[in-house]
Design a protein around this motif. Structure first.
Motif, short mmCIF file in Angstrom:
data_model
loop_
_atom_site.label_atom_id
_atom_site.label_comp_id
_atom_site.label_asym_id
_atom_site.label_seq_id
_atom_site.Cartn_x
_atom_site.Cartn_y
_atom_site.Cartn_z
N THR A 105 28.06 41.67 31.71
CA THR A 105 26.85 40.93 32.04
C THR A 105 27.06 39.93 33.18
O THR A 105 26.19 39.81 34.05
N ALA A 106 28.17 39.21 33.20
CA ALA A 106 28.37 38.16 34.19
C ALA A 106 29.12 38.64 35.44
O ALA A 106 28.98 38.05 36.50
N SER A 107 29.90 39.70 35.31
CA SER A 107 30.69 40.21 36.45
C SER A 107 30.57 41.73 36.57
O SER A 107 31.58 42.43 36.62
N PRO A 108 29.34 42.26 36.63
CA PRO A 108 29.19 43.72 36.65
C PRO A 108 29.83 44.38 37.87
O PRO A 108 30.36 45.48 37.77
N ASP A 109 29.82 43.70 39.02
CA ASP A 109 30.43 44.28 40.22
C ASP A 109 31.94 44.39 40.06
O ASP A 109 32.55 45.35 40.55
N ALA A 110 32.56 43.43 39.39
CA ALA A 110 34.00 43.48 39.16
C ALA A 110 34.36 44.68 38.30
O ALA A 110 35.38 45.34 38.52
N VAL A 111 33.49 44.99 37.33
CA VAL A 111 33.74 46.13 36.46
C VAL A 111 33.52 47.44 37.22
O VAL A 111 34.32 48.36 37.13
N PRO A 118 40.45 45.72 42.77
CA PRO A 118 41.04 45.21 41.53
C PRO A 118 41.19 43.68 41.51
O PRO A 118 41.16 43.07 40.45
N ASP A 119 41.29 43.06 42.69
CA ASP A 119 41.41 41.59 42.72
C ASP A 119 40.17 40.93 42.13
O ASP A 119 40.27 39.90 41.46
N ASP A 120 38.99 41.52 42.38
CA ASP A 120 37.76 40.95 41.81
C ASP A 120 37.78 41.02 40.29
O ASP A 120 37.29 40.12 39.61
N PHE A 121 38.35 42.10 39.76
CA PHE A 121 38.40 42.28 38.30
C PHE A 121 39.35 41.26 37.66
O PHE A 121 39.00 40.62 36.68
N VAL A 122 40.54 41.13 38.21
CA VAL A 122 41.53 40.25 37.58
C VAL A 122 41.29 38.77 37.84
O VAL A 122 41.87 37.92 37.16
N THR A 123 40.43 38.43 38.81
CA THR A 123 40.12 37.03 39.04
C THR A 123 38.81 36.60 38.38
O THR A 123 38.47 35.42 38.43
N ALA A 124 38.12 37.52 37.73
CA ALA A 124 36.90 37.16 36.99
C ALA A 124 37.29 36.29 35.79
O ALA A 124 38.38 36.43 35.22
N ASP A 125 36.39 35.39 35.42
CA ASP A 125 36.67 34.43 34.33
C ASP A 125 37.14 35.08 33.02
O ASP A 125 38.05 34.56 32.39
#
Length: 167
Positions: A105-111, A118-125
């Protein structure tokens, strides 16, 4: 060559024993730190439920007030259970689900871009919270926990029952 191979085996054995010995303190540190973090985060949600409800509503989460309370109480209560090491593997299941929902819900682009960015995924809250819950789910709480103490007690009791009484 045989001596070199034997030396490598001995050194490798030492490394394995040292790593195995460190497993329980590592799990203790993970549980203490992340259990407390989950608790504090849940407490923060519950202490400011109107803001969290508004945020959940902006994300399009259905029943935002109910889900704000659900997420808050899940994180708050499960965090304390994780901290103590009580029903640890079961406790991590709702935490993992909560963190997956947070990701979606909060970081759908990271998923969506987990492999391309992958940096966006691992740096998401939610990442470190999710990782801590998964570690405890997979490896258990370690012996320095309520679960560990109960497990040792049950193992001793089982051994005592299996040992025939002296006549």
């Amino acid at each position: 060559m045989n001596t070199l191979l034997r030396l490598a085996q001995v050194v490798y054995g030492w490394i394995i024993r040292a790593a195995s010995w460190l497993q329980h303190p590592f799990l203790l540190v993970i549980r203490l730190y992340w259990g407390w973090q989950f608790h504090i985060t849940g407490e923060g949600k519950l202490g400011n439920i109107a803001k969290v409800t508004g945020f959940f509503q902006s994300l399009g989460i259905p029943y935002p007030r109910f889900n704000a309370y659900l997420a808050g109480y899940t994180e708050c209560c499960a965090g304390l259970l994780l901290l103590a090491g009580v029903a640890s593997r079961i406790t991590t299941i709702p935490l993992i689900i909560t963190m997956i929902v947070a990701y979606i819900t909060a970081s759908p682009d990271a998923v969506k871009n987990i492999f391309s960015k992958p940096d966006d995924f691992v740096t998401a809250d939610p990442f470190l919270f999710l990782m801590a819950a998964v570690i405890v789910f997979l490896f258990g709480p370690g012996i320095f926990s309520v679960d560990g103490v109960i497990g040792l007690w049950l193992k001793r009791k089982r051994r005592a029952m299996e040992t025939p009484a002296a006549a």
